[in-house]
Design a protein around this motif. Structure first.
Motif: not given
Length: 352
Positions: A199-217
């Motif tokens: 809504q404010i004109g931003l866009k995802p360019i990477f997701w944590s899933n792309d950066l780490s195979q098992n990115d735990l939260c």
């Protein structure tokens, strides 16, 4: 007189029978248990919400009081105000452990779903991690993506102290505002903000899933020195969460309906984004190997220091999760799903 003696005898037999029944229930783990479970207001508690809605806690004779926090959830756990901290990340509890807190991991709850965002017109500028050199990046310190992103840069040989300029802010809302206003080039956002981002004109360019195979939260975190009564209650809780994970996988709409009461003020579309975003994974598995990996990442990027005297193995108790899987397999001997859950557990938690 005989009538009175008969009545006394009958009452004694009844009392003994009730006592025997109580002992039997206690031995079988069917006694009633109560848990105070804290969750982050921003993330909700999808698996716990499903477990409540589907009656999985009730099946286990488990009473669960869900307590919402905007902040301070781990402080509440540390001071015994809650029994379980459910959605307060992985880095957060690890940071407390590094400072001496007696926290123990018994299960999991969330993985993935954390986006790196920039202005839509700048999105094509970021293809690789090298493209972040020289950029200003807004972040919430010790957030899941904060650790994952910095670690990914470090692994790529990018100096996070010199090659990039991290601007620490207090909240994800501040991250988005900083990117929108041009104060920074990029922001490390969080689960459930995609609608506002767009809504404010931003866009995802990477997701944590792309950066780490098992990115735990979020990990299911409790205090150490677990009593036998608490161990029974925690086993019941994890059993309910394992069953809830299956419901979400097979019927996301049930996840949405179960989560609506947690997000009373939000429209259905927004709730669905928070709990069913395609990059977000809800897994009850403790994933010890990746927690240990995160501990190492936090040391590599300088977040935790002087922890040679801490044995992280002392901060895991996976027996309740194992017992929960064993019970589900015994109760459902012809169901391959729980056998797959056991296989995943062995892969992600048992040293090979």
């Amino acid at each position: 007189m005989r009538s009175r003696r008969w009545m006394i005898g009958f009452l004694m037999i009844s009392v003994l029978a009730l006592a025997a029944c109580g002992e039997k229930n206690a031995a079988s783990g069917k006694e009633s248990s109560t848990l105070r479970v804290g969750y982050g207001q921003l993330y909700g508690a999808p698996l716990a919400d499903i477990a409540r809605a589907e009656g999985f806690f009730e099946d286990e004779n488990l009473e669960v009081e869900m307590i919402s926090f905007t902040s301070g959830g781990l402080d509440a756990l540390n001071s015994d105000k809650i029994d379980i901290a459910l959605t307060f990340g992985t880095a957060g509890p690890l940071n407390y452990i590094a400072q001496g807190a007696d926290f123990t991991f018994i299960g999991g709850h969330m993985e993935g779903g954390q986006p790196v965002v920039t202005k839509e017109e700048n999105a094509n500028k970021y293809k690789t991690l090298e493209d972040f050199k020289g950029k200003k990046i807004a972040t919430v310190r010790l957030g899941t993506l904060d650790v994952i992103f910095k670690s990914a840069l470090d692994d790529a040989g990018i100096d996070i102290q010199k090659d990039v300029d991290f601007v620490e802010v207090k909240s994800v809302a501040d991250v988005l505002e900083a990117v929108q206003s041009g104060k920074v080039d990029v922001g490390l956002s969080n689960t459930g903000h995609l609608t506002k981002t767009e809504q404010i004109g931003l866009k995802p360019i990477f997701w944590s899933n792309d950066l780490s195979q098992n990115d735990l939260c979020c990990r299911v975190t409790v205090r150490g020195n677990i009593s036998s009564d608490k161990a029974v209650a925690y086993k019941k809780f994890m059993k309910a969460l394992i069953k809830a994970e299956r419901v979400k996988l097979e019927n996301p709409k049930k996840n949405l309906e179960a989560s609506k009461p947690t997000f009373k003020q939000l429209p259905e579309e927004r709730v669905n984004e928070i709990v069913n975003e395609k990059h977000l994974i809800n897994s009850a598995d403790p994933n010890k190997k990746e927690v240990v990996n995160t501990w190492g990442k936090m040391q590599d990027i300088g977040y935790i220091k002087d922890v040679d005297n801490i044995d992280l193995d002392d901060h895991f108790n996976l027996s309740m999760y194992e017992e929960a899987i064993d019970e589900l397999i015994k109760e459902n001997p012809n169901d391959d799903y729980y056998k797959k859950v056991l296989k995943r557990f062995n892969k992600q938690n048992v040293q090979s």
